[in-house]
Design a protein around this motif. Structure first.
Motif, PDB file in Angstrom:
ATOM      1  N   HIS A 192       0.841  -1.202   0.000  1.00 23.33           N
ATOM      2  CA  HIS A 192       0.000   0.000   0.000  1.00 23.33           C
ATOM      3  C   HIS A 192       0.873   1.247   0.000  1.00 23.33           C
ATOM      4  O   HIS A 192       1.939   1.295   0.613  1.00 23.33           O
ATOM      5  CB  HIS A 192      -0.912   0.027   1.231  1.00 23.33           C
ATOM      6  CG  HIS A 192      -2.010  -0.985   1.190  1.00 23.33           C
ATOM      7  ND1 HIS A 192      -3.161  -0.809   0.457  1.00 23.33           N
ATOM      8  CD2 HIS A 192      -2.112  -2.208   1.762  1.00 23.33           C
ATOM      9  CE1 HIS A 192      -3.940  -1.876   0.607  1.00 23.33           C
ATOM     10  NE2 HIS A 192      -3.327  -2.733   1.381  1.00 23.33           N
ATOM     11  N   GLY A 193       0.408   2.246  -0.716  1.00 23.05           N
ATOM     12  CA  GLY A 193       1.041   3.555  -0.701  1.00 23.05           C
ATOM     13  C   GLY A 193      -0.030   4.616  -0.619  1.00 23.05           C
ATOM     14  O   GLY A 193      -1.208   4.346  -0.871  1.00 23.05           O
ATOM     15  N   ASN A 194       0.371   5.809  -0.280  1.00 18.92           N
ATOM     16  CA  ASN A 194      -0.612   6.879  -0.188  1.00 18.92           C
ATOM     17  C   ASN A 194       0.104   8.219  -0.252  1.00 18.92           C
ATOM     18  O   ASN A 194       1.332   8.283  -0.211  1.00 18.92           O
ATOM     19  CB  ASN A 194      -1.417   6.784   1.113  1.00 18.92           C
ATOM     20  CG  ASN A 194      -2.841   7.296   0.936  1.00 18.92           C
ATOM     21  OD1 ASN A 194      -3.092   8.176   0.111  1.00 18.92           O
ATOM     22  ND2 ASN A 194      -3.773   6.738   1.703  1.00 18.92           N
ATOM     23  N   TYR A 195      -0.681   9.246  -0.366  1.00 21.04           N
ATOM     24  CA  TYR A 195      -0.152  10.610  -0.332  1.00 21.04           C
ATOM     25  C   TYR A 195      -0.761  11.302   0.879  1.00 21.04           C
ATOM     26  O   TYR A 195      -1.976  11.491   0.966  1.00 21.04           O
ATOM     27  CB  TYR A 195      -0.481  11.363  -1.619  1.00 21.04           C
ATOM     28  CG  TYR A 195       0.155  12.736  -1.647  1.00 21.04           C
ATOM     29  CD1 TYR A 195       1.495  12.870  -1.965  1.00 21.04           C
ATOM     30  CD2 TYR A 195      -0.563  13.875  -1.320  1.00 21.04           C
ATOM     31  CE1 TYR A 195       2.101  14.119  -1.977  1.00 21.04           C
ATOM     32  CE2 TYR A 195       0.029  15.120  -1.321  1.00 21.04           C
ATOM     33  CZ  TYR A 195       1.366  15.235  -1.657  1.00 21.04           C
ATOM     34  OH  TYR A 195       1.971  16.464  -1.653  1.00 21.04           O
ATOM     35  N   ASN A 196       0.066  11.621   1.843  1.00 24.09           N
ATOM     36  CA  ASN A 196      -0.381  12.253   3.073  1.00 24.09           C
ATOM     37  C   ASN A 196      -0.392  13.768   2.886  1.00 24.09           C
ATOM     38  O   ASN A 196       0.657  14.408   2.866  1.00 24.09           O
ATOM     39  CB  ASN A 196       0.551  11.865   4.227  1.00 24.09           C
ATOM     40  CG  ASN A 196       0.012  12.308   5.570  1.00 24.09           C
ATOM     41  OD1 ASN A 196      -0.517  13.406   5.721  1.00 24.09           O
ATOM     42  ND2 ASN A 196       0.147  11.435   6.559  1.00 24.09           N
ATOM     43  N   ARG A 197      -1.587  14.334   2.727  1.00 25.19           N
ATOM     44  CA  ARG A 197      -1.685  15.768   2.445  1.00 25.19           C
ATOM     45  C   ARG A 197      -1.363  16.611   3.678  1.00 25.19           C
ATOM     46  O   ARG A 197      -0.970  17.772   3.538  1.00 25.19           O
ATOM     47  CB  ARG A 197      -3.072  16.100   1.907  1.00 25.19           C
ATOM     48  CG  ARG A 197      -3.312  15.493   0.530  1.00 25.19           C
ATOM     49  CD  ARG A 197      -4.508  16.108  -0.180  1.00 25.19           C
ATOM     50  NE  ARG A 197      -4.584  15.606  -1.542  1.00 25.19           N
ATOM     51  CZ  ARG A 197      -3.913  16.082  -2.562  1.00 25.19           C
ATOM     52  NH1 ARG A 197      -3.076  17.087  -2.375  1.00 25.19           N
ATOM     53  NH2 ARG A 197      -4.044  15.559  -3.763  1.00 25.19           N
ATOM     54  N   LEU A 198      -1.522  16.049   4.858  1.00 22.13           N
ATOM     55  CA  LEU A 198      -1.160  16.819   6.053  1.00 22.13           C
ATOM     56  C   LEU A 198       0.349  17.011   6.122  1.00 22.13           C
ATOM     57  O   LEU A 198       0.844  18.094   6.458  1.00 22.13           O
ATOM     58  CB  LEU A 198      -1.674  16.099   7.308  1.00 22.13           C
ATOM     59  CG  LEU A 198      -3.189  16.026   7.471  1.00 22.13           C
ATOM     60  CD1 LEU A 198      -3.550  15.238   8.722  1.00 22.13           C
ATOM     61  CD2 LEU A 198      -3.786  17.433   7.539  1.00 22.13           C
ATOM     62  N   ARG A 247       8.205   7.546   4.800  1.00 25.37           N
ATOM     63  CA  ARG A 247       8.106   8.732   3.960  1.00 25.37           C
ATOM     64  C   ARG A 247       8.968   8.604   2.719  1.00 25.37           C
ATOM     65  O   ARG A 247       9.993   7.926   2.699  1.00 25.37           O
ATOM     66  CB  ARG A 247       8.529   9.964   4.758  1.00 25.37           C
ATOM     67  CG  ARG A 247       7.606  10.277   5.900  1.00 25.37           C
ATOM     68  CD  ARG A 247       8.107  11.313   6.867  1.00 25.37           C
ATOM     69  NE  ARG A 247       9.101  12.242   6.347  1.00 25.37           N
ATOM     70  CZ  ARG A 247       9.324  13.445   6.871  1.00 25.37           C
ATOM     71  NH1 ARG A 247       8.596  13.863   7.881  1.00 25.37           N
ATOM     72  NH2 ARG A 247      10.261  14.214   6.389  1.00 25.37           N
ATOM     73  N   ALA A 248       8.523   9.283   1.667  1.00 27.84           N
ATOM     74  CA  ALA A 248       9.218   9.213   0.384  1.00 27.84           C
ATOM     75  C   ALA A 248      10.664   9.664   0.495  1.00 27.84           C
ATOM     76  O   ALA A 248      11.566   9.058  -0.098  1.00 27.84           O
ATOM     77  CB  ALA A 248       8.479  10.061  -0.652  1.00 27.84           C
ATOM     78  N   ASP A 249      10.904  10.727   1.248  1.00 25.98           N
ATOM     79  CA  ASP A 249      12.278  11.229   1.337  1.00 25.98           C
ATOM     80  C   ASP A 249      13.179  10.247   2.082  1.00 25.98           C
ATOM     81  O   ASP A 249      14.344  10.063   1.742  1.00 25.98           O
ATOM     82  CB  ASP A 249      12.318  12.610   1.997  1.00 25.98           C
ATOM     83  CG  ASP A 249      11.628  12.645   3.347  1.00 25.98           C
ATOM     84  OD1 ASP A 249      10.916  11.679   3.690  1.00 25.98           O
ATOM     85  OD2 ASP A 249      11.808  13.647   4.070  1.00 25.98           O
ATOM     86  N   ARG A 250      12.624   9.568   3.073  1.00 24.81           N
ATOM     87  CA  ARG A 250      13.414   8.588   3.830  1.00 24.81           C
ATOM     88  C   ARG A 250      13.795   7.398   2.960  1.00 24.81           C
ATOM     89  O   ARG A 250      14.942   6.943   2.958  1.00 24.81           O
ATOM     90  CB  ARG A 250      12.616   8.134   5.053  1.00 24.81           C
ATOM     91  CG  ARG A 250      13.382   7.246   6.024  1.00 24.81           C
ATOM     92  CD  ARG A 250      12.488   6.878   7.193  1.00 24.81           C
ATOM     93  NE  ARG A 250      13.145   5.937   8.092  1.00 24.81           N
ATOM     94  CZ  ARG A 250      12.490   5.238   9.015  1.00 24.81           C
ATOM     95  NH1 ARG A 250      11.176   5.398   9.157  1.00 24.81           N
ATOM     96  NH2 ARG A 250      13.144   4.399   9.796  1.00 24.81           N
TER      97      ARG A 250
END
Length: 591
Positions: free
Chosen positions: A224-230, A255-258
């Motif tokens: 699963h993946g998602n985009y966390n807008r917060l 997180r994507a950056d991690r």
């Protein structure tokens, strides 16, 4: 390869696009910057998400009318996108040059503007239809990424597969796309290795990448993946490390950056994100998973802009890896996968032979991000370049008459129990013996057989799996003989009894092997009484012939084998009280 590059620039008032054509002969032709006037409204994106993620929940009545309207919008958006870029004189000539060029052909969307990257460029179509169906690969490239990196694919091709199914996230049968991936890569035989990240934690992924020291060509995330807008960041749901004594695992949003910083150290040529919304962006493109990985140093990323149906993922993955194995570039292989989605639009609402299906236009979901060129990870495969994999002296999983062979599969194949199957895989990471218990007719043997076959194929038990039924009297000596003969052949039988005991124990400790003890209730004392046995079965059972000494020797053998080592036991039994010390008990409920 020929490439038409669309470079976008946003000013305070408008957006301009410039088309640059790079021919196969090295010549470059550039168009003049032109105004670009196309956008989707927030309601359009809401419609897209509803169509791809919600429509299937209740596909009737007014929902069908809304879906039909959205499908018509997909066609209109594709044509409007094309005209917004190529209606200008020199741009029109340049797209014609690309269509006439020899393959492979690239159409690159070059921008770091989140709103532009978000547009469904894959829908772009001229009067003949979608450009992707005219052998053109549409890809996204971040204009702010300037450093050129080189990527090298090794031989054999090494694929690292991360299958993550935390219990507090929606469950998807992990066999669907994994089986398609393995089937597609069989053509490469000994020229490919597929390794699984078990457990699917970020810490273990880092450990495997460090041990391989950049040797992986593909990292494939299935979860699963998602985009966390917060947070304004894309996340992938890994699993947290299991707590001692628990089979459940919680989600670990990474997180994507991690993740990007981790993969940046190894310059992975390709990352496949078989997870929803991993290419979704807002005004800052680098915050989403796919663009962030590109910025970090990954060569190519395939990601999904919305949640993808299980069947669509299976179709895409199977065709993509099959074409990749044939020597296609990453972009070409993905477009072949897109073509398979167009040709097979049926998506089931309920799984099974009689399950209802609907047709869904989801072929534009996969998105390709690339940092540099569109490379092939496998050389052109011919009969001369394929070498037969070494044939083992025995099958890793057999259903014939060989010693240790499993029963034949159910008449209508194995269905259901996907969650239980995954829980067994997770339990085997820490437990040396697992007891499947349930009343008769619940499918314990079928589940044990499927687990053995699947976990053997996916490498958890790389030395194979063998089977022994306790319905007829079984002694500790017989258990030893079955395991030893399965692993070493009939030469094992020439050893003395003491030598067989010692050798079998050493084999069980040193090999990644699974042994299934089926119908273990037949060995229990309570089942020696036909009247007691009939309480656990639809028909009375005959006295199996086990005595107290035989039971003691079997339990002693169990205790000896499960103290340490790499081998695993899977036991099926009706009652959960077996006298087997330290066994992990797993109950099976009705379907």
């Amino acid at each position: 390869m020929a490439e038409l590059r669309l470079v976008f620039q946003r000013t305070d008032t408008d957006v301009n696009v410039r088309a640059d054509f790079f021919g196969l002969d090295g010549n470059i032709a550039g168009g003049k910057p032109q105004p670009f006037a196309f956008e989707l409204e927030p309601d359009d994106y809401t419609d897209l998400r509803w169509y791809l993620e919600t429509f299937m929940d209740l596909p009737m009545g007014g929902s069908v009318l809304r879906a039909n309207r959205i499908e018509q919008s997909l066609v209109r958006w594709g044509r409007d996108l094309y005209h917004a870029v190529f209606d200008h004189g020199d741009h029109r000539d340049l797209i014609r040059d690309l269509i006439r060029a020899e393959m492979p052909r690239l159409l690159t969307i070059a921008t770091s503007d989140g709103e532009l990257l978000r547009l469904p460029w894959e829908l772009m179509a001229d009067e003949r239809g979608a450009l992707t169906r005219q052998d053109i690969t549409i890809r996204r490239q971040l204009e702010t990424v300037k450093q050129n990196l080189t990527y090298e694919a090794g031989s054999p091709l090494r694929v690292l597969l991360v299958v993550s199914r935390p219990d507090d996230a929606g469950f998807i049968d992990p066999r669907h796309s994994t089986r398609a991936l393995l089937d597609a890569l069989t053509a490469l035989q000994d020229k490919v290795t597929v390794e699984f990240c078990r457990p699917p934690t970020l810490a273990h992924l880092e450990e495997m990448l460090a041990e391989a020291d950049g040797a992986y060509d593909i990292v494939h995330f299935d979860g699963h993946g998602n985009y966390n807008r917060l947070l304004g960041l894309g996340v992938l749901l890994f699993e947290k490390a299991q707590r001692p004594g628990r089979m459940q695992s919680e989600k670990d949003p990474v997180r994507a950056d991690r993740l990007g910083n981790l993969l940046a150290r190894y310059q992975i040529p390709l990352v496949v994100l078989e997870a929803c919304r991993t290419s979704e962006v807002d005004d800052v493109a680098f915050r989403s998973v796919a663009p962030r990985l590109i910025e970090a140093g990954v060569g190519s990323v395939i990601a999904m802009s919305y949640a993808v149906h299980v069947e669509a993922a299976k179709i895409l993955i199977e065709r993509f890896y099959r074409e990749l194995a044939r020597g296609r570039t990453i972009g070409q292989a993905m477009e072949h996968g897109r073509g398979a989605l167009i040709a097979q639009p049926d998506r089931w609402l309920a799984y099974g032979p009689q399950g209802q299906t609907i047709q869904l236009q989801d072929w534009f979901l996969p998105q390709l991000y690339q940092r540099g060129g569109d490379m092939a990870l496998v050389g052109t495969v011919t009969q001369d370049t394929v070498h037969e994999a070494p044939v083992a002296n025995r099958p890793l999983f057999s259903t014939g008459n060989e010693i240790g062979a499993f029963p034949h599969p159910p008449l209508y194949d194995f269905h259901g129990r996907a969650r239980e199957l995954y829980h067994l895989e997770r339990a085997f990471r820490t437990d040396r013996a697992i007891l499947l218990h349930a009343m008769g007719g619940m499918g314990k043997t079928a589940l044990a057989r499927e687990a053995a076959q699947w976990l053997t194929r996916t490498g958890l038990f790389r030395h194979g799996a063998c089977f022994l039924s306790f319905e007829q009297p079984v002694t500790a000596e017989r258990i030893v003989q079955v395991l030893g003969t399965y692993l070493e052949g009939h030469a094992f039988e020439s050893l003395s009894q003491d030598e067989q005991y010692n050798r079998a124990r050493a084999l069980f400790q040193s090999h990644d092997v699974l042994m299934v003890w089926d119908n273990f209730e037949s060995a229990l004392e309570m089942f020696a009484d036909p009247e007691v046995a009939s309480d656990h079965a639809s028909t009375p059972m005959p006295m199996p012939g086990y005595n107290a000494e035989a039971r003691r020797r079997i339990i002693d053998l169990f205790r000896d084998w499960t103290q340490d080592g790499r081998g695993r036991l899977l036991i099926t039994c009706r009652p959960e009280e077996t006298g087997l010390p330290g066994v992990r008990r797993v109950g099976i409920a009705g379907l």
